[in-house]
Design a protein around this motif. Sequence first.
Motif, PDB file in Angstrom:
ATOM      1  N   ASP A 316     -19.833 -10.960  29.058  1.00 30.06           N
ATOM      2  CA  ASP A 316     -20.310  -9.615  28.722  1.00 30.06           C
ATOM      3  C   ASP A 316     -20.660  -9.619  27.234  1.00 30.06           C
ATOM      4  OD1 ASP A 316     -20.310  -6.866  27.791  1.00 30.06           O
ATOM      5  OD2 ASP A 316     -19.453  -6.327  29.745  1.00 30.06           O
ATOM      6  N   ARG A 317     -21.952  -9.579  26.944  1.00 26.86           N
ATOM      7  CA  ARG A 317     -22.399  -9.738  25.564  1.00 26.86           C
ATOM      8  C   ARG A 317     -21.900  -8.617  24.667  1.00 26.86           C
ATOM      9  NH1 ARG A 317     -26.587  -8.800  21.979  1.00 26.86           N
ATOM     10  NH2 ARG A 317     -27.221 -10.633  20.769  1.00 26.86           N
ATOM     11  N   ASP A 318     -21.978  -7.381  25.132  1.00 25.62           N
ATOM     12  CA  ASP A 318     -21.554  -6.251  24.306  1.00 25.62           C
ATOM     13  C   ASP A 318     -20.054  -6.322  24.006  1.00 25.62           C
ATOM     14  OD1 ASP A 318     -24.127  -5.283  24.240  1.00 25.62           O
ATOM     15  OD2 ASP A 318     -23.839  -3.932  25.954  1.00 25.62           O
ATOM     16  N   GLU A 319     -19.264  -6.609  25.051  1.00 21.92           N
ATOM     17  CA  GLU A 319     -17.814  -6.715  24.855  1.00 21.92           C
ATOM     18  C   GLU A 319     -17.480  -7.859  23.900  1.00 21.92           C
ATOM     19  OE1 GLU A 319     -15.196  -5.010  25.941  1.00 21.92           O
ATOM     20  OE2 GLU A 319     -16.295  -3.526  27.131  1.00 21.92           O
ATOM     21  N   ALA A 322     -18.490  -7.072  20.242  1.00 20.43           N
ATOM     22  CA  ALA A 322     -17.601  -6.066  19.667  1.00 20.43           C
ATOM     23  C   ALA A 322     -16.270  -6.696  19.241  1.00 20.43           C
ATOM     24  CB  ALA A 322     -17.366  -4.944  20.677  1.00 20.43           C
TER      25      ALA A 322
END
Length: 330
Positions: A316-319, A322
């Motif tokens: 999961d790129r966003d996770e 972050a």
Amino acid sequence: MPSISNAGGSLTSALALTLLAWAVRWWREEASKSKAAAQSAKAGSTRVLSRFHSGISLAALKLLVETGACPHLIFDVRQDPSRPLPPELKGALCIPAGEVEEVLSHPKRWAETFGATRRPPPSDILVFLGSTAGEQEEGAAGARAAGYDRTLALAGTLAKIEEAEAQPPQDLAFLRADALGLLLMGEGARQAFPCPVTVIDVRRWEERLLFGSIRTSQALPVEELPSALNLSPGEFEELYRFPKPSQHDLVVVASRSHARAAWAATLAADAGYTQWLVLQSGHNGWRFDANVKPYHNYAAGEAPPEPEDVATELPDRDEGLAELAALGLL
């Protein structure tokens, strides 16, 4: 007729010569015994520690006992063991440091000393607790002479245990699989760090072979880590076939879940390494490679469990980004 007036004198002289010869022989035997004793004492005093011997902090020792990160046995080699140990260490076996070699070398002596307690195989880690560094080193040297190379001594000794207990435990930094997946794919922190991330797999060798491993990860079984951190860069690379990380390199350490990895990161922090992160879900949570299979825990020598099949996915790129930002890796 021959004179016999000197017979008494001749007998006296012969007796004196006999006594003198006996005295010389006795003196030589005693001198030989003294020389042998001196050589034995010298040999004992010059016994060297194993090249794999290392120190261990009280925090790391307590974590080892709590998690059982690898097979180990703790020996209390104090001359006066009446002072109580911390509750976590009360299972230590009491033995004078000078008897360690003999007891470990002979199964009968082990049984006489410790009853039904399992005699450790040479692959186990042996930890020595003493009031002085000399006691601990004597115990570790005795273990080495008995064929045990993986020995640890409590840093600071038990004489400073109150001071060690007053130190706050070091907080470990964890990294989730999504963030590591991005690092290995070349995103995120790789541009910010002069050195690429190193993933160290601290499981046993057969676990890597049977259940797969994270691509590009390097193998260093956790029971070998205490001594590995003390090796020179050249010795380290010759033994493990990858460069020894510097104290500020980014390292992610991974085990099956995270217990062994947490102990490894604690050892590294004690040795001054500042960027060792624990893969939170371990290999069992790695879903980005079909060759890496989850499996139930099992001890060395036991029949390995069957691997489990899981569906693969992408990080999961966003996770991941972050988390890398929160850790200051972007």
